[in-house]
Design an enzyme around this catalytic site. Sequence first.
Site, mmCIF file in Angstrom:
data_model
loop_
_atom_site.group_PDB
_atom_site.id
_atom_site.type_symbol
_atom_site.label_atom_id
_atom_site.label_comp_id
_atom_site.label_asym_id
_atom_site.label_seq_id
_atom_site.Cartn_x
_atom_site.Cartn_y
_atom_site.Cartn_z
ATOM 1 N N TYR A 43 0.850 -1.186 0.000
ATOM 2 C CA TYR A 43 0.000 0.000 0.000
ATOM 3 C C TYR A 43 0.883 1.232 0.000
ATOM 4 O O TYR A 43 1.825 1.325 0.801
ATOM 5 C CB TYR A 43 -0.900 0.001 1.241
ATOM 6 C CG TYR A 43 -1.857 1.172 1.293
ATOM 7 C CD1 TYR A 43 -2.884 1.289 0.358
ATOM 8 C CD2 TYR A 43 -1.744 2.158 2.276
ATOM 9 C CE1 TYR A 43 -3.777 2.358 0.411
ATOM 10 C CE2 TYR A 43 -2.640 3.220 2.338
ATOM 11 C CZ TYR A 43 -3.648 3.318 1.400
ATOM 12 O OH TYR A 43 -4.530 4.373 1.459
ATOM 13 N N ASP A 98 9.354 2.905 0.168
ATOM 14 C CA ASP A 98 8.272 3.496 0.952
ATOM 15 C C ASP A 98 8.452 3.089 2.412
ATOM 16 O O ASP A 98 8.168 1.953 2.793
ATOM 17 C CB ASP A 98 6.919 3.026 0.400
ATOM 18 C CG ASP A 98 5.742 3.651 1.141
ATOM 19 O OD1 ASP A 98 5.949 4.240 2.221
ATOM 20 O OD2 ASP A 98 4.608 3.532 0.637
ATOM 21 N N LYS A 139 3.638 8.907 8.888
ATOM 22 C CA LYS A 139 3.292 8.336 10.194
ATOM 23 C C LYS A 139 4.201 8.857 11.325
ATOM 24 O O LYS A 139 3.958 9.948 11.812
ATOM 25 C CB LYS A 139 3.233 6.818 10.088
ATOM 26 C CG LYS A 139 2.121 6.406 9.085
ATOM 27 C CD LYS A 139 1.700 4.968 9.140
ATOM 28 C CE LYS A 139 0.422 4.764 8.340
ATOM 29 N NZ LYS A 139 0.578 4.231 6.996
HETATM 30 C C1 LIG Z 1 0.003 4.623 5.628
HETATM 31 C C2 LIG Z 1 0.833 4.362 4.435
HETATM 32 C C3 LIG Z 1 0.800 5.195 3.305
HETATM 33 C C4 LIG Z 1 -0.196 6.297 3.145
HETATM 34 O O1 LIG Z 1 -0.047 7.323 4.073
HETATM 35 P P1 LIG Z 1 -1.293 8.296 4.354
HETATM 36 O O2 LIG Z 1 -0.724 9.306 5.293
HETATM 37 O O3 LIG Z 1 -2.372 7.458 4.935
HETATM 38 O O4 LIG Z 1 -1.682 8.887 3.049
HETATM 39 C C5 LIG Z 1 1.709 4.954 2.292
HETATM 40 N N1 LIG Z 1 2.587 3.952 2.365
HETATM 41 C C6 LIG Z 1 2.635 3.119 3.426
HETATM 42 C C7 LIG Z 1 3.654 2.035 3.464
HETATM 43 C C8 LIG Z 1 1.760 3.283 4.487
HETATM 44 O O5 LIG Z 1 1.787 2.431 5.515
#
Ligand SMILES: *Cc1c(COP(=O)(O)O)cnc(C)c1O
Length: 445
Positions: free
Chosen positions: A150, A245, A277
């Site tokens: 994701y 990511d 995060k």
């Molecule tokens: C949470 C998450 C996102 C998206 O971040 P948001 O602040 O919710 O847009 C992207 N990549 C990873 C790996 C994530 O865990």
Amino acid sequence: MADSHNPAPVVSAALFERARRVTPGGVNSPVRAWAAVGGSPRFIISGRGAQVTDADGIEYLDFVGAWGPAILGHANPDVVSRVQAAAGRGMAFGAPCPDEVGLAEEIIRRVPAVERLRLVNSGTEATMSAIRLARGFTGRSKIVKFAGCYHGHADNLLVAAGSGAATFGLPGSDGVTAGAASDTIVLPYNNREVVAAVFANQGDQIAGVITEAAAANMGVVPPLPGFNAHLASLCREHGALFILDEVMTGFRVSRAGWWGLEGLREGWAPDLYAFGKVIGGGLPLAAFGGRADVMDRLAPTGPVYQAGTLSGNPVAAACGLATLHGCDNAVYTGIDRISRSVGELVSGALTAQGVSHVLQRAGSLFSVFFRADGVIDYDQARLQRTDVFAAFFQAMLAAGVMLPPSAFEAWFVSAAHDESSLDKLAEALPAAARAAAKAQDAGGR
Ligand SMILES: *Cc1c(COP(=O)(O)O)cnc(C)c1O
């Protein structure tokens, strides 16, 4: 769902009713609706340390951790006072502020391959902007991503995505055009041969590979040894950019994120990172950064446009900086230790009741798959007993323990989780494991 220890959550239920009249599904992010586990989501009024308190005054030991940002525990006093001081000076000015420089410097100290950093407001924006930059830099259009990873909800990445898309079994999303998705090549996670074959065929069209540093949005599925290094070297060989990511893993699993556990030792680094995060400490702040020659293609120094009215917001930057300052080596050691103990308690309780499960880890991140065998990719992750998880979740909730409301989400511990948290967990587990065993025997989907 009757709570055995606690009063019925009538205030939360009434709030959910009101919310559903004004907000789709009553929530502002799908997994919060508890569709995968049933029942009415708790509306949280406050949190302190490892505990949260809902609108009915019921307290829970929290393993959601704001989905990651609450690494120091809720309402950490140092963070709160820095945020209050910043808010008192004004919410936003649309001009640069000192803390955004301090935050970039702190991140660069921790992750030296980040030579330049730009702040944004969400992980979605961070990955979306990194992809645009990779395309602008290389002059190529195709992007490789992995099924079950994701990266937020930008159109071209919302293909075979994890997180809520996994929870709701959505292969993609309506509203994403074939055009937006057509330059995204989706491959199975942890399969080196398939990536190599795609590069052999169309390597000259690939702008970049994006991967979760360790996949944690289809449940926790760590990269097999050498997988990330393989991606880094394929990208280098073919002139594509490697985008790591670390929105979930960054500054959580070590002071330098997942890269600090793996890339640092193996001698590779991505060209670009996405963070989120933890670096916002709970306020809307995220970032992308990496090689100076790539990042300097961004406006105003280069032709790739990217901007944000609230980017580098002074209150969010103060919150992020205070959070990172709080994340010293002792915090990471403590979180590693508690996370291990939590995992052992959970796994031990499930084993004692004969519940098929596999606990998978990526550093201090972990999740429990309700199936007999280990998981290395999304096809395997989906073959688990989500009904067994739902029974487990509800029984834990009834005993005052709040788990992430989906079997496809990681559990989050914080520096505020301590021996008393372990005691509360240990007390809740036997009944929850029995409920899981009962659901397992009842058969399922
Ligand atoms: C949470 C998450 C996102 C998206 O971040 P948001 O602040 O919710 O847009 C992207 N990549 C990873 C790996 C994530 O865990």
